[in-house]
Design a protein around this motif. Structure first.
Motif, short mmCIF file in Angstrom:
data_model
loop_
_atom_site.label_atom_id
_atom_site.label_comp_id
_atom_site.label_asym_id
_atom_site.label_seq_id
_atom_site.Cartn_x
_atom_site.Cartn_y
_atom_site.Cartn_z
N ARG B 108 0.83 -1.21 0.00
CA ARG B 108 0.00 0.00 0.00
C ARG B 108 0.86 1.26 0.00
N ARG B 109 2.00 1.18 0.68
CA ARG B 109 2.87 2.36 0.75
C ARG B 109 3.50 2.72 -0.59
N ASN B 112 0.26 5.01 -1.72
CA ASN B 112 -0.71 5.77 -0.91
C ASN B 112 -0.45 7.27 -0.83
N LYS B 113 0.78 7.71 -1.14
CA LYS B 113 1.02 9.16 -1.09
C LYS B 113 0.22 9.91 -2.15
N THR B 116 -3.58 10.71 -0.43
CA THR B 116 -3.86 11.39 0.84
C THR B 116 -4.78 12.58 0.58
N PRO B 117 -5.51 13.01 1.60
CA PRO B 117 -6.41 14.15 1.40
C PRO B 117 -5.70 15.36 0.80
N ILE B 368 -12.68 0.57 7.82
CA ILE B 368 -11.77 1.20 8.79
C ILE B 368 -10.60 0.26 9.01
N GLY B 369 -9.44 0.86 9.33
CA GLY B 369 -8.28 0.05 9.67
C GLY B 369 -7.39 -0.27 8.48
N GLU B 370 -6.83 -1.48 8.52
CA GLU B 370 -5.83 -1.91 7.52
C GLU B 370 -6.31 -1.66 6.08
N PHE B 372 -8.85 0.31 5.00
CA PHE B 372 -9.63 1.54 4.78
C PHE B 372 -9.48 1.97 3.32
N LEU B 374 -8.66 3.15 -0.03
CA LEU B 374 -7.55 3.99 -0.49
C LEU B 374 -8.06 5.23 -1.22
N ARG B 380 -14.74 11.55 -1.79
CA ARG B 380 -15.29 12.72 -1.10
C ARG B 380 -15.22 13.97 -1.97
#
Lengths: 66, 424
Positions: B108-109, B112-113, B116-117, B368-370, B372, B374, B380
């Motif tokens: 995921r890393r 995932n950047k 991010t919001p 939620i959690g691991e 959640f 992506l 949103r």
């Protein structure tokens, strides 16, 4: 009590900062940092909310070490 | 329409008709009260599993990804007759979503950047441009199918652009996603002779053929990318290293498959479901028209809670355990019903009321959690921008015809939603 943020999990969702801005700060690297060594009693409920609401469950109370 | 029996003994949540006819919430309400961790008995097609309908229990499962794993399947579907192809087709242990920690964290890393919001927020102007183009195209028409001409197009454009998929192929991605995620609905079973549509076998065939075509497309895409590298998400995955190794083609293929499918179907249904909810609750719609700032503060969250586009995710227990007094055995599936937990009376005041000012609103529409979601930030933002622009330009937009829901236990989907409007 101490609180920690697991940076392997944190994705900068800002929920902790919203719940307890005195304790958490999300920085430019999209990671949340803990600003205090010990969580003061009066902020405990807010930190509890941060622990509960973190979407990645990256915010955790540090277990007491003997 | 079949009259539903409302006793836990008769409930079988593998029946897509419950969802197609919009009766799931009645079933959930009864289960939360009578049997919150409910054994869904085996039927001729699928093995038994646990229906989990309470908020606190979904949190407990999601917080424990070592006990409740994802690599043995994330849907309720565990066929009675095992076919090795099923595991291959469902990408057991291969997709990000079907990978367990610790590998999941590292995989995921890699990406995932970009989700991010903050990273997503930087794309707001671009997303607004896409919305403007979509609304320009419908402006001169008296009415449209809101799903295919509005709701579907925004998430499809956003994810396809990120992946580097050219515009000429976006329709294909839409069709294939419908087959992969909505294959149980006869409308999408176009590769099956008409007389055979609507059966379990037709669903299996449709999902398989949709998936195979999707794999073929992305396999070719990755090949071309290896020769002619481009700066998009696939390019990033080609360059990425996991523990010092590059990802192989299969890893990248599953990544692309997941991102395309998850990135376009779910947000589409949140947008369509949000339109429908606002239409059915005119006083709530008026509040948003009077104060569009509600979209960024509370209204989008309420749309997410209300629609819960991912109907369920499943986990498999790795050892015997207990949940709310029920004995869960090693190897059994627990199915988390997000639509139910998001109307849990213990958590939400007046949960069956659609309230665009609801606060707090700690819904679990994204899990939620691991695992959640992506893409939560994109969902949103897309919801916020599309309703801002839609209500600014067509404030009188309203549903004008029959709603057609997807025949699926996995995706809370709307296939068609006729709307009419006039320009402001």
């Amino acid at each position: 009590m101490k609180v920690t943020v697991d940076h392997d999990l944190c994705e900068g969702n800002m929920k902790c900062q919203a719940a307890a801005p005195e304790v958490f700060e999300v920085r430019d690297d999209d990671l949340a940092y803990v600003l205090v060594d010990e969580v003061p009693d009066e902020l405990r409920t807010n930190v509890e909310n941060a622990v509960r609401l973190c979407p990645r469950q990256a915010v955790r109370w540090q277990k007491e070490q003997k | 329409m079949t009259q539903l029996s409302l006793s836990p003994n008769d409930i079988d949540l593998t029946d897509p008709e419950i969802f197609e006819t919009n009766q799931a919430h009645e079933v959930f309400r009864m289960l939360r009260r009578e049997a919150p961790v409910h054994w869904n008995a085996e039927n001729e097609v699928m093995r038994g599993f646990w229906n989990v309908t309470k908020y606190a229990d979904v949190i407990a499962i999601s917080r424990n990804p070592e006990l409740y794993i994802s690599s043995h399947g994330i849907t309720q579907m565990e066929p009675v007759i095992k076919n090795p192809m099923d595991e291959v087709m469902q990408g057991f242990g291969k997709m990000l979503i079907t990978t367990d920690p610790p590998r999941h964290v590292r995989l995921r890393r890699l990406v995932n950047k970009g989700f991010t919001p903050r990273a997503v927020g930087a794309m707001e102007i671009h997303i607004r441009d896409i919305v403007t183009r979509i609304l320009d195209d419908i402006e001169k028409k008296p009415g449209v199918d809101f799903v295919t001409e509005v709701a579907a197009l925004l998430p499809l454009a956003v994810i396809c652009e990120m992946m580097g998929c050219p515009r000429s192929d976006w329709n294909l991605m839409f069709d294939l996603t419908n087959k992969v995620l909505g294959g149980g609905d006869p409308e999408y079973q176009t590769d099956v002779p008409e007389a055979e549509r609507g059966t379990v076998e037709a669903a299996r065939q449709t999902i398989t053929s949709g998936s195979m075509q999707m794999f073929q497309y992305w396999a070719n895409f990755i090949q071309a990318h290896r020769k002619d590298w481009k700066d998009d998400l696939v390019g990033l995955l080609i360059e990425a290293e996991l523990d010092g190794d590059k990802l192989n083609d299969e890893d990248i293929l599953w990544f692309a498959f997941l991102l395309i499918v998850a990135g376009n179907e779910t947000t589409r249904n949140a947008i369509s479901g949000g339109m429908l909810a606002l239409h059915e609750n005119p006083a709530e719609k008026q509040k948003v028209l009077d104060n569009p700032a509600l979209l960024s503060s509370t209204a989008v969250e309420e749309i997410l809670r209300w629609t819960s586009p991912v109907a369920h995710m499943a986990r498999v227990a790795t050892r015997d355990t207990e949940l709310r007094g029920q004995q869960i055995k090693e190897g059994q599936r627990v199915v988390m019903w997000y639509g139910s937990v998001n109307r849990d009376e213990d958590v939400f005041a007046d949960p069956y009321r659609f309230d665009v000012t609801r606060a707090p609103n700690d819904h679990l529409a994204f899990g939620i959690g691991e695992h959640f979601c992506l893409g939560a930030g994109f969902a949103r933002l897309e919801l916020k921008v599309i309703f801002e622009e839609l209500f600014r330009r067509f404030p009188d937009i309203h549903v004008d015809g029959d709603v057609q829901r997807l025949r699926s236990t996995f995706i809370g989907g709307i296939k068609h939603l006729p709307v009419t409007y006039t320009s402001a």
